[in-house]
Enzyme design. Structure first.
Site, PDB file in Angstrom:
ATOM      1  N   SER A 148      46.433  86.210 148.676  1.00 36.93           N
ATOM      2  CA  SER A 148      45.523  85.064 148.797  1.00 36.93           C
ATOM      3  C   SER A 148      45.605  84.565 150.228  1.00 36.93           C
ATOM      4  O   SER A 148      46.611  84.812 150.916  1.00 36.93           O
ATOM      5  CB  SER A 148      45.997  83.954 147.851  1.00 36.93           C
ATOM      6  OG  SER A 148      45.429  82.708 148.202  1.00 36.93           O
ATOM      7  N   TYR A 200      52.095  78.325 143.522  1.00 33.01           N
ATOM      8  CA  TYR A 200      51.160  79.404 143.858  1.00 33.01           C
ATOM      9  C   TYR A 200      51.362  79.839 145.323  1.00 33.01           C
ATOM     10  O   TYR A 200      51.516  81.030 145.625  1.00 33.01           O
ATOM     11  CB  TYR A 200      49.734  78.908 143.634  1.00 33.01           C
ATOM     12  CG  TYR A 200      48.655  79.941 143.831  1.00 33.01           C
ATOM     13  CD1 TYR A 200      48.412  80.914 142.868  1.00 33.01           C
ATOM     14  CD2 TYR A 200      47.861  79.937 144.974  1.00 33.01           C
ATOM     15  CE1 TYR A 200      47.408  81.858 143.043  1.00 33.01           C
ATOM     16  CE2 TYR A 200      46.848  80.878 145.157  1.00 33.01           C
ATOM     17  CZ  TYR A 200      46.632  81.831 144.182  1.00 33.01           C
ATOM     18  OH  TYR A 200      45.634  82.769 144.354  1.00 33.01           O
TER      19      TYR A 200
END
Ligand code: BGC
Length: 261
Positions: free
Chosen positions: A145, A158
């Site tokens: 990401s 995350y």
């Protein structure tokens, strides 16, 4: 098209929906034999197999939890039993949830770390072991990401998992380079997938995200899948230990776009 991908065997985790589904479709179109891992029945994994087969491709499904060692071993065994090899492994499965950090429970922390970081480690380990045992010069691709770079308040579990995947990938790339196994990340920005469906259905929230994207729009899963096809192929034969950022410029300090600072 990457002709060297014809007949290659690939496992993609979390591939019934979103970015994983787009990668599965693209690699099947390139001629790969695709093992589609899914986690929950509601993801309707049969639908993508049907689409791929109708287009003349090869695909099979296997249920499993990427954070469980036995499940990941079973994915590799299944690819071997079904298609006789494993050339490409895409660690795509991921989860996220928003929680102010002072209230972040150990359960939420562990769920995200276990899936995103431990799951990626297990996939890399089992894929590399298979490739070493069978003398396969394979390609391992982790879907990380932009948050392997950009800090993200309220999503610290995350961001921590994706930051971990960055150094995991770089270390493994170094370790397996002499064996001809390439390990790379793709770091997508804001992409139109089910994980973001709720956020992007709110026009205000969507506009807020678009402001962070210099190219001006939310990306499509196919725009990530084309990068995965490149990294899987021989066209990327000299690429290892790198992150291919696919974010419309999100990581390039969009606040500075107007030339002020
Ligand atoms: C997340 C998305 C988010 C994007 C940009 C991705 O990794 O899954 O929810 O919109 O990063 O912040």
């Amino acid at each position: 098209m990457y002709t060297d991908l014809t007949g290659k065997v690939v496992i993609i985790t979390g591939a019934a929906t979103g970015i994983g589904k787009a990668i599965a479709t693209r690699l099947a179109n390139e001629g790969c034999k695709v093992v589609i891992n899914y986690f929950k029945k509601e993801e309707n994994p049969e639908a993508i197999v049907k689409e791929i087969e109708q287009a003349g491709g090869h695909a099979s499904i296997i249920q499993g939890d990427v954070s469980k060692e036995e499940d990941v071993k079973a994915f590799v065994q299944f690819a071997h039993d079904t298609y006789g090899s494993l050339d490409i492994y895409v660690n795509n499965a991921g989860v996220e949830n928003e929680v102010p950090s002072e209230n972040l429970s150990i359960e939420d922390w562990q769920t995200v770390i276990n899936t995103n970081l431990t799951g990626t480690f297990l996939g890399c380990r089992e894929a590399a072991k298979y490739m070493l045992d069978h003398n396969i010069k394979g390609s391992i691709i982790n879907i990380s990401s932009v948050h392997e770079i950009i800090p993200w308040p309220h999503f610290v579990h995350y961001a921590a998992s994706k930051g971990g995947v960055k150094l995991l990938m770089e270390s493994l790339a170094l370790e397996f380079a002499p064996d001809g196994i390439r390990v790379n990340n793709i770091a997508p920005g804001a992409i139109d997938t089910p994980i973001n469906a709720e956020k992007f259905s709110d026009p205000e929230k969507k506009k807020g995200v678009e402001k962070l994207i210099p190219i001006g729009y939310i990306g499509e899963p196919e725009q990530v899948a084309s990068c995965a096809a490149f990294l899987a192929s021989e066209q990327a034969s000299y690429v290892t230990g790198t992150t291919l950022v696919v974010d419309g410029g999100m990581t390039k300090y969009p606040g500075f776009q107007a030339g002020k600072g």
